[in-house]
Design a protein around this motif. Structure first.
Motif, PDB file in Angstrom:
ATOM      1  N   ILE A 218      44.706  40.068  45.484  1.00 41.54           N
ATOM      2  CA  ILE A 218      45.614  39.638  44.476  1.00 41.54           C
ATOM      3  C   ILE A 218      44.950  39.640  43.129  1.00 41.54           C
ATOM      4  N   MET A 219      43.640  39.337  42.911  1.00 41.13           N
ATOM      5  CA  MET A 219      43.021  39.444  41.660  1.00 41.13           C
ATOM      6  C   MET A 219      43.182  41.030  41.200  1.00 41.13           C
ATOM      7  N   LYS A 492      32.184  37.569  42.539  1.00 42.15           N
ATOM      8  CA  LYS A 492      31.557  36.437  41.911  1.00 42.15           C
ATOM      9  C   LYS A 492      32.572  35.224  41.908  1.00 42.15           C
ATOM     10  N   LEU A 493      33.665  35.430  41.623  1.00 41.34           N
ATOM     11  CA  LEU A 493      34.877  34.712  41.359  1.00 41.34           C
ATOM     12  C   LEU A 493      35.310  33.905  42.936  1.00 41.34           C
ATOM     13  N   LEU A 501      37.513  28.460  37.933  1.00 39.52           N
ATOM     14  CA  LEU A 501      37.724  29.736  37.102  1.00 39.52           C
ATOM     15  C   LEU A 501      38.442  30.849  37.739  1.00 39.52           C
ATOM     16  N   ARG A 502      38.478  31.134  38.863  1.00 39.25           N
ATOM     17  CA  ARG A 502      39.330  32.117  39.478  1.00 39.25           C
ATOM     18  C   ARG A 502      40.736  31.820  39.391  1.00 39.25           C
ATOM     19  N   TRP A 503      41.103  30.572  39.577  1.00 40.17           N
ATOM     20  CA  TRP A 503      42.391  30.136  39.311  1.00 40.17           C
ATOM     21  C   TRP A 503      43.095  30.083  38.294  1.00 40.17           C
ATOM     22  N   ALA A 504      42.125  29.872  37.391  1.00 37.09           N
ATOM     23  CA  ALA A 504      42.496  29.739  35.906  1.00 37.09           C
ATOM     24  C   ALA A 504      42.786  31.213  35.156  1.00 37.09           C
ATOM     25  N   GLY A 509      46.332  35.732  33.847  1.00 33.92           N
ATOM     26  CA  GLY A 509      46.536  36.917  34.105  1.00 33.92           C
ATOM     27  C   GLY A 509      48.154  37.233  34.520  1.00 33.92           C
ATOM     28  N   VAL A 510      48.769  36.271  35.457  1.00 33.33           N
ATOM     29  CA  VAL A 510      50.079  36.175  35.729  1.00 33.33           C
ATOM     30  C   VAL A 510      50.874  36.173  34.451  1.00 33.33           C
TER      31      VAL A 510
END
Length: 533
Positions: A218-219, A492-493, A501-504, A509-510
């Motif tokens: 997804i990232m 890393k995320l 940090l990943r969700w932020a 991005g979305v």
């Protein structure tokens, strides 16, 4: 169904759910789900294209089986041979049969590619010759459909049967395995150009569900959408206006548009690859790497090891090495050695395969002389770098240049980017004569510094809002690429301490894609640059 649409994401989700449900019961069923999903995807794109894909699929699958059978029969015969001459005769007969089957099997996909992609180009050029000769005759134009992805899946099919012929691995007996590889919907339209053995080793026994696959995928998908919709499609507003009306603008504006196009095509193509690779990672399947931050390259040789990597590796394995090992090249080296010109012979053996590769690379990209010129331009750069390699090293040493310094590295990267931009003019121009006209226009029209003021810049397709958004987005892309050069950012995320940090970053991005993506009037959901190839 273009890769940057919500429809593609929903379709991928519709395949992903039964893929893992079936996988929980029997992992071997997953390849059937992938095959069915891929066929449906291709039919949505155009059912009329399907027979071409099936013909390539069947021809190379059957051909590989026949080659494999010849090799097994040869092994059995060799067991009963006691004389060396007898063994040589058996091997020679095996090679002859195998090569005949190989040529016949490759004939179908190559013929389909040439007929579909180059018939119009050949007719146009024949008519041009007839016109020059004054014969008063001409060939009628023929309308032939161009199946989507034919350049990509043809190369994947050819790599498979050549690998079987060269005994890199045995032929696949399971038709479903091979069909799942060649039709796999994330890579069938725009690549990357995968190899069968690497793909099959991942799917043959099934793939267990892992949340990290989904997170990582997804990232990457969001990053790809950001590149495509926020950067590439926004820059296209400026680039298209300048290149489509280049005679109306002065030199520096065209230069600026060329630089913007270089960024646009990178964001566009690598964005597409990120989307399809991210979707594929959700299925637990790693596709071949296709980009490795090419604009950080310090020379053109390095650039082409970082740009469209799967295509360059294909050319290296299936054209460069075979040509360099051909009897023609060996004879040239041998004759040069006899005449005490060993160094020249070795240089030819290095440069001639480069020339062949780039002729084919240009033709592969499109049925136009502009692509041939683009290929020849890069062949010239790469061959020149080989010829003057020692001279450049001596000059650098004599001038006592610190080759590992940051300043020299930046100079080399800027120089490489400049060469790329020159080549992009051939690539972006509508035809070869237009590209030559653009070069001439840059010189004849002058710099046009007065046309680079802020007010004037806002009249070239981008208003103030879009101009600053483009600048900010490019900076984000640059920072992202620098970080990825130093570490695996997604890995890393995904670690536990990267949860917040990943969700932020994911949400940012979305929302960036939704709010700042280029949509609305004039937006073409099927406008990936490399989709036409």
């Amino acid at each position: 169904m273009s890769y940057q649409t919500a429809g593609f994401i929903l379709f991928s989700l519709a395949v992903l759910i039964p893929y893992y449900i079936c996988g929980a019961k029997n992992g071997r069923l997953q390849k059937y789900i992938l095959l069915i999903g891929s066929i449906v995807f291709y039919c949505i794109a155009g059912i009329k294209y399907l027979p071409f894909l099936i013909a390539t699929l069947v021809a190379t699958f059957v051909g590989a089986l026949l080659i494999d059978r010849v090799y097994k029969e040869t092994d059995e015969k060799l067991k009963g041979c006691s004389e060396l001459a007898e063994k040589k005769a058996v091997r020679a007969e095996s090679k002859k049969k195998g090569k005949l089957i190989l040529n016949l099997s490759m004939l179908i996909p190559i013929a389909l590619l040439v007929i579909c992609k180059y018939t119009g180009f050949m007719i146009k050029n024949v008519n041009g010759v007839l016109s020059v000769l004054g014969t008063g005759k001409h060939l009628d134009a023929v309308r032939i459909i161009l199946p989507i992805g034919i350049s990509f899946y043809t190369f994947m099919a050819l790599s498979y049967i050549l690998d079987i012929y060269w005994k890199r691995y045995p032929a696949e007996k399971n038709f479903i395995n091979y069909a799942a590889y060649l039709t796999y919907f994330p890579h069938v339209v725009q690549g990357p150009i995968d190899r069968f053995d690497k793909f099959n080793n991942q799917i043959k026994d099934g793939i267990k569900f892992d949340p990290d696959f989904i997170r990582s995928g997804i990232m990457l998908v969001v990053w790809g959408f950001f590149k495509k919709l926020v950067i590439a499609d926004r820059l296209a507003l400026f680039v298209d206006k300048i290149f489509d009306n280049y005679s109306d603008y002065h030199g520096l504006i065209i230069v600026l548009a060329t630089m913007a196009y270089s960024i646009q095509i990178y964001a566009d193509f690598s964005g597409c690859i990120d989307i399809v690779s991210g979707v594929s990672e959700c299925f637990g399947i790693k596709l071949a790497e296709n980009f490795n931050h090419p604009y950080f390259s310090r020379n053109m040789m390095e650039f082409w090891r970082r740009w469209h990597i799967s295509l360059q590796e294909w050319f290296k394995d299936y054209i460069y090495f075979p040509v360099s090992m051909s009897s023609f090249v060996k004879n040239v080296k041998k004759n040069a050695k006899k005449r005490d010109k060993k160094k020249q012979g070795e240089l030819f053996a290095t440069c001639f395969p480069i020339f062949v590769v780039w002729v084919v690379t240009g033709i592969w990209h499109g049925s136009s002389w502009k692509f041939v010129a683009w290929g020849m331009f890069h062949a010239f750069l790469l061959i020149s770098s080989r010829i003057f390699e020692e001279t450049n090293a001596k000059i650098t040493e004599k001038l006592k240049i610190k080759t590992e310094s940051w300043g020299f590295a930046f100079f080399q990267m800027a120089r490489t980017f400049m060469f790329c931009c020159i080549g992009r003019i051939f690539f972006r121009a509508p035809r070869l004569s237009a590209s030559l006209g653009i070069f001439k226009h840059i010189v004849d029209k002058g710099l046009g510094l007065k046309y680079l003021g802020m007010e004037k810049l806002m009249t070239y397709g981008l208003d103030v809002h879009n101009f600053y958004l483009a600048i900010i987005a490019i900076i984000v892309l640059l920072v992202g690429d620098i970080l990825q050069e130093k570490m695996n950012v997604r890995e890393k995320l995904i670690q536990e301490n990267g949860f917040l940090l990943r969700w932020a970053l994911l949400l940012i991005g979305v929302f960036a894609v939704i709010i700042f993506g280029v949509y609305g009037p004039g937006y073409d959901a099927g406008s990936f640059i490399y989709q036409e190839f």
